[in-house]
Design an enzyme around this catalytic site. Structure first.
Site, PDB file in Angstrom:
ATOM      1  N   ARG A 274     -21.158 140.725 -24.123  1.00  0.00           N
ATOM      2  CA  ARG A 274     -20.729 142.027 -23.602  1.00  0.00           C
ATOM      3  C   ARG A 274     -20.049 141.843 -22.261  1.00  0.00           C
ATOM      4  O   ARG A 274     -19.060 142.486 -21.965  1.00  0.00           O
ATOM      5  CB  ARG A 274     -21.958 142.923 -23.470  1.00  0.00           C
ATOM      6  CG  ARG A 274     -21.656 144.371 -23.352  1.00  0.00           C
ATOM      7  CD  ARG A 274     -22.823 145.261 -23.667  1.00  0.00           C
ATOM      8  NE  ARG A 274     -24.118 144.696 -23.271  1.00  0.00           N
ATOM      9  CZ  ARG A 274     -25.262 145.029 -23.848  1.00  0.00           C
ATOM     10  NH1 ARG A 274     -25.280 145.878 -24.842  1.00  0.00           N
ATOM     11  NH2 ARG A 274     -26.393 144.518 -23.431  1.00  0.00           N
TER      12      ARG A 274
ATOM     13  N   ASP B 120     -24.509 133.177 -18.971  1.00  0.00           N
ATOM     14  CA  ASP B 120     -23.754 133.761 -17.861  1.00  0.00           C
ATOM     15  C   ASP B 120     -24.558 133.788 -16.561  1.00  0.00           C
ATOM     16  O   ASP B 120     -24.469 134.733 -15.787  1.00  0.00           O
ATOM     17  CB  ASP B 120     -23.293 135.191 -18.228  1.00  0.00           C
ATOM     18  CG  ASP B 120     -24.459 136.075 -18.628  1.00  0.00           C
ATOM     19  OD1 ASP B 120     -25.566 135.548 -18.871  1.00  0.00           O
ATOM     20  OD2 ASP B 120     -24.267 137.291 -18.694  1.00  0.00           O
TER      21      ASP B 120
ATOM     22  N   ARG C  62     -35.751 145.941 -23.393  1.00  0.00           N
ATOM     23  CA  ARG C  62     -35.121 146.224 -22.098  1.00  0.00           C
ATOM     24  C   ARG C  62     -35.847 147.466 -21.586  1.00  0.00           C
ATOM     25  O   ARG C  62     -35.632 148.562 -22.098  1.00  0.00           O
ATOM     26  CB  ARG C  62     -33.620 146.462 -22.271  1.00  0.00           C
ATOM     27  CG  ARG C  62     -32.889 145.223 -22.778  1.00  0.00           C
ATOM     28  CD  ARG C  62     -31.383 145.401 -22.773  1.00  0.00           C
ATOM     29  NE  ARG C  62     -30.697 144.158 -23.085  1.00  0.00           N
ATOM     30  CZ  ARG C  62     -30.268 143.804 -24.297  1.00  0.00           C
ATOM     31  NH1 ARG C  62     -30.408 144.629 -25.310  1.00  0.00           N
ATOM     32  NH2 ARG C  62     -29.671 142.644 -24.482  1.00  0.00           N
TER      33      ARG C  62
ATOM     34  N   THR D 228     -30.989 133.259 -22.559  1.00  0.00           N
ATOM     35  CA  THR D 228     -29.951 134.186 -23.032  1.00  0.00           C
ATOM     36  C   THR D 228     -28.888 133.390 -23.764  1.00  0.00           C
ATOM     37  O   THR D 228     -28.519 132.298 -23.324  1.00  0.00           O
ATOM     38  CB  THR D 228     -29.297 134.972 -21.876  1.00  0.00           C
ATOM     39  OG1 THR D 228     -28.094 135.601 -22.367  1.00  0.00           O
ATOM     40  CG2 THR D 228     -28.907 134.095 -20.698  1.00  0.00           C
TER      41      THR D 228
ATOM     42  N   ASP E  26     -25.934 134.170 -23.799  1.00  0.00           N
ATOM     43  CA  ASP E  26     -24.655 134.402 -23.117  1.00  0.00           C
ATOM     44  C   ASP E  26     -24.246 133.314 -22.124  1.00  0.00           C
ATOM     45  O   ASP E  26     -23.081 133.205 -21.763  1.00  0.00           O
ATOM     46  CB  ASP E  26     -24.693 135.743 -22.375  1.00  0.00           C
ATOM     47  CG  ASP E  26     -24.604 136.922 -23.321  1.00  0.00           C
ATOM     48  OD1 ASP E  26     -24.249 136.717 -24.493  1.00  0.00           O
ATOM     49  OD2 ASP E  26     -24.894 138.050 -22.893  1.00  0.00           O
TER      50      ASP E  26
ATOM     51  N   GLY F 158     -32.240 140.501 -24.349  1.00  0.00           N
ATOM     52  CA  GLY F 158     -31.890 140.021 -25.694  1.00  0.00           C
ATOM     53  C   GLY F 158     -32.644 138.730 -25.993  1.00  0.00           C
ATOM     54  O   GLY F 158     -32.736 137.854 -25.144  1.00  0.00           O
TER      55      GLY F 158
ATOM     56  N   ASP G 196     -29.892 137.793 -16.889  1.00  0.00           N
ATOM     57  CA  ASP G 196     -29.713 138.260 -15.508  1.00  0.00           C
ATOM     58  C   ASP G 196     -30.400 139.599 -15.236  1.00  0.00           C
ATOM     59  O   ASP G 196     -30.952 139.814 -14.152  1.00  0.00           O
ATOM     60  CB  ASP G 196     -28.225 138.299 -15.118  1.00  0.00           C
ATOM     61  CG  ASP G 196     -27.395 139.135 -16.066  1.00  0.00           C
ATOM     62  OD1 ASP G 196     -27.891 139.493 -17.157  1.00  0.00           O
ATOM     63  OD2 ASP G 196     -26.228 139.420 -15.732  1.00  0.00           O
TER      64      ASP G 196
HETATM   65  O1  F6P Z   1     -28.482 138.890 -25.367  1.00  0.00           O
HETATM   66  C1  F6P Z   1     -27.206 139.056 -24.930  1.00  0.00           C
HETATM   67  C2  F6P Z   1     -26.460 139.871 -25.925  1.00  0.00           C
HETATM   68  O2  F6P Z   1     -26.577 139.274 -27.192  1.00  0.00           O
HETATM   69  C3  F6P Z   1     -25.016 140.087 -25.585  1.00  0.00           C
HETATM   70  O3  F6P Z   1     -24.189 139.022 -25.939  1.00  0.00           O
HETATM   71  C4  F6P Z   1     -24.756 141.323 -26.383  1.00  0.00           C
HETATM   72  O4  F6P Z   1     -23.676 142.011 -25.876  1.00  0.00           O
HETATM   73  C5  F6P Z   1     -26.009 142.107 -26.233  1.00  0.00           C
HETATM   74  O5  F6P Z   1     -27.026 141.163 -26.027  1.00  0.00           O
HETATM   75  C6  F6P Z   1     -26.331 142.971 -27.419  1.00  0.00           C
HETATM   76  O6  F6P Z   1     -27.512 143.640 -27.193  1.00  0.00           O
HETATM   77  P1  F6P Z   1     -28.263 144.521 -28.270  1.00  0.00           P
HETATM   78  O7  F6P Z   1     -28.928 143.587 -29.219  1.00  0.00           O
HETATM   79  O8  F6P Z   1     -29.221 145.320 -27.490  1.00  0.00           O
HETATM   80  O9  F6P Z   1     -27.213 145.317 -28.953  1.00  0.00           O
END
Ligand code: F6P
Length: 327
Positions: free
Chosen positions: A176, A134, A76, A130, A132, A15, A107
């Site tokens: 998530r 995390d 990804r 990120t 997040d 992300g 991660d």
């Molecule tokens: O980058 C992390 C994140 O934003 C999470 O907080 C979220 O759950 C996920 O990516 C969403 O991913 P996507 O944009 O692929 O739906």
């Protein structure tokens, strides 16, 4: 003595996060300062597998420090999870003579870097990018500060309208697998309750607290829910509260991807610049296969092998603060 690098690649993966561009800029300009050739790899590991790689100059990163998203784009990459995909990626790097990599991501991206650096002789250095936050081994990740401030600004606005109508708002923020955006933005906006994936949600307790507030005629309440909460997202929580407390006028607001965009905060630009600079220093000094974090405002290096095993822990004290301040 580990051999030093001469040509490095930089990529952004997973992300996107505000401040990734500032990190790319720092890597490119520090690399060039040290006489290295620097290559941009497009769309994360996908660019490595598909040979979408280009030479960068100092000017390639002009006018990007203030921009959200990532000029290198991101993805990804499923193919990189396979040995065949990684072999292809290695072949492409070798053809260009790239002998060091800087990976900016979360991660999942670090897991990719760890596997790749265990299999092949190209040293990797990670930067935590990120929203997040995390990742264990760093107090902050690039993008978190901007994302959490975006959430705070939005939740403040929601509070205005919640207050005008005496409503209960359930606000879903990103995360998530991680509750940091929820926890920080929830405390900063005075939320009554914060539901996060790292803690089992006791929905009966949430309802009990709200019922008690109803008795006190306190009808303006904000509940911040991380999207990955074990009970479910905001819609699930709203459904059950509406059934159990029909007097409450409940509304849901899902903040979604606006949290990932926008111009990075000063803090994110600063840590991205410092970390990007450090990543190149690491490659030059032979501090390989680590990620560069920041602990107590100093650079902190964690081996990628360790980084992928640990998660940053939620502070019990913070959870207690939420409870006490919301009463
Ligand atoms: O980058 C992390 C994140 O934003 C999470 O907080 C979220 O759950 C996920 O990516 C969403 O991913 P996507 O944009 O692929 O739906």
């Amino acid at each position: 003595m580990k051999k030093t690098v001469t040509k490095i690649g930089v990529l952004t993966s997973g992300g996107d996060a505000p401040g990734m561009n500032a990190a790319v800029r720092a890597v490119v300009r520090t690399g060039i300062y040290h006489g290295l050739e620097v290559f941009g790899i497009m769309r994360g590991y996908t660019g490595m597998v598909e040979n979408d790689i280009f030479k960068m100059e100092g000017r390639s990163v002009a006018n990007i420090i203030q921009r959200g998203g990532t000029i290198l784009k991101t993805s990804r990459c499923k193919e990189f999870l396979t040995p065949e995909g990684r072999k292809k990626a290695y072949g492409n790097l070798k053809k260009l003579g790239i002998d060091g990599l800087v990976i900016i991501g979360g991660d999942g991206s670090f897991r990719g870097a760890q596997t790749f650096s265990n299999e092949y002789d190209i040293p990797c250095v990670g930067l935590p990018g990120t929203i997040d936050k995390d990742i264990a081994g760093t107090d902050f990740t690039i993008g978190f500060d901007t994302a959490v401030n975006t959430a705070v600004e939005a939740i403040d606005k929601i509070r205005d309208t919640a207050d005008a109508h005496d409503r209960l708002f359930i606000i879903e923020v990103m995360g998530r697998d991680a509750g940091y955006i929820a926890l920080h933005s929830g405390i900063a906006t005075g939320a009554e309750n914060i539901l996060i994936p790292e803690r089992k949600t006791d929905i009966e307790e949430v309802i009990k607290q709200l019922a008690e507030k109803e008795r006190r005629h306190k009808l303006v309440n904000l509940i911040v829910v991380a999207e990955g909460d074990d009970f479910g997202g905001a819609d699930e929580v709203a459904k059950i509260i509406t059934q159990r407390l029909p007097m409450q006028e409940v509304r849901v607001c899902i903040l979604g991807h606006i949290q990932r965009g926008g111009s990075p905060s000063c803090f994110d630009r600063l840590i991205a610049s410092r970390m990007g600079y450090s990543a190149v220093e690491c490659l030059l000094e032979g501090r390989h296969n680590v990620f560069v974090g920041m602990v107590n405002n100093r650079m902190h290096y964690t081996p990628l092998n360790e980084a992928v095993k640990k998660k940053q822990r939620i502070s019990e004290e913070w959870m207690k603060i939420v409870k006490i301040l919301a009463s």
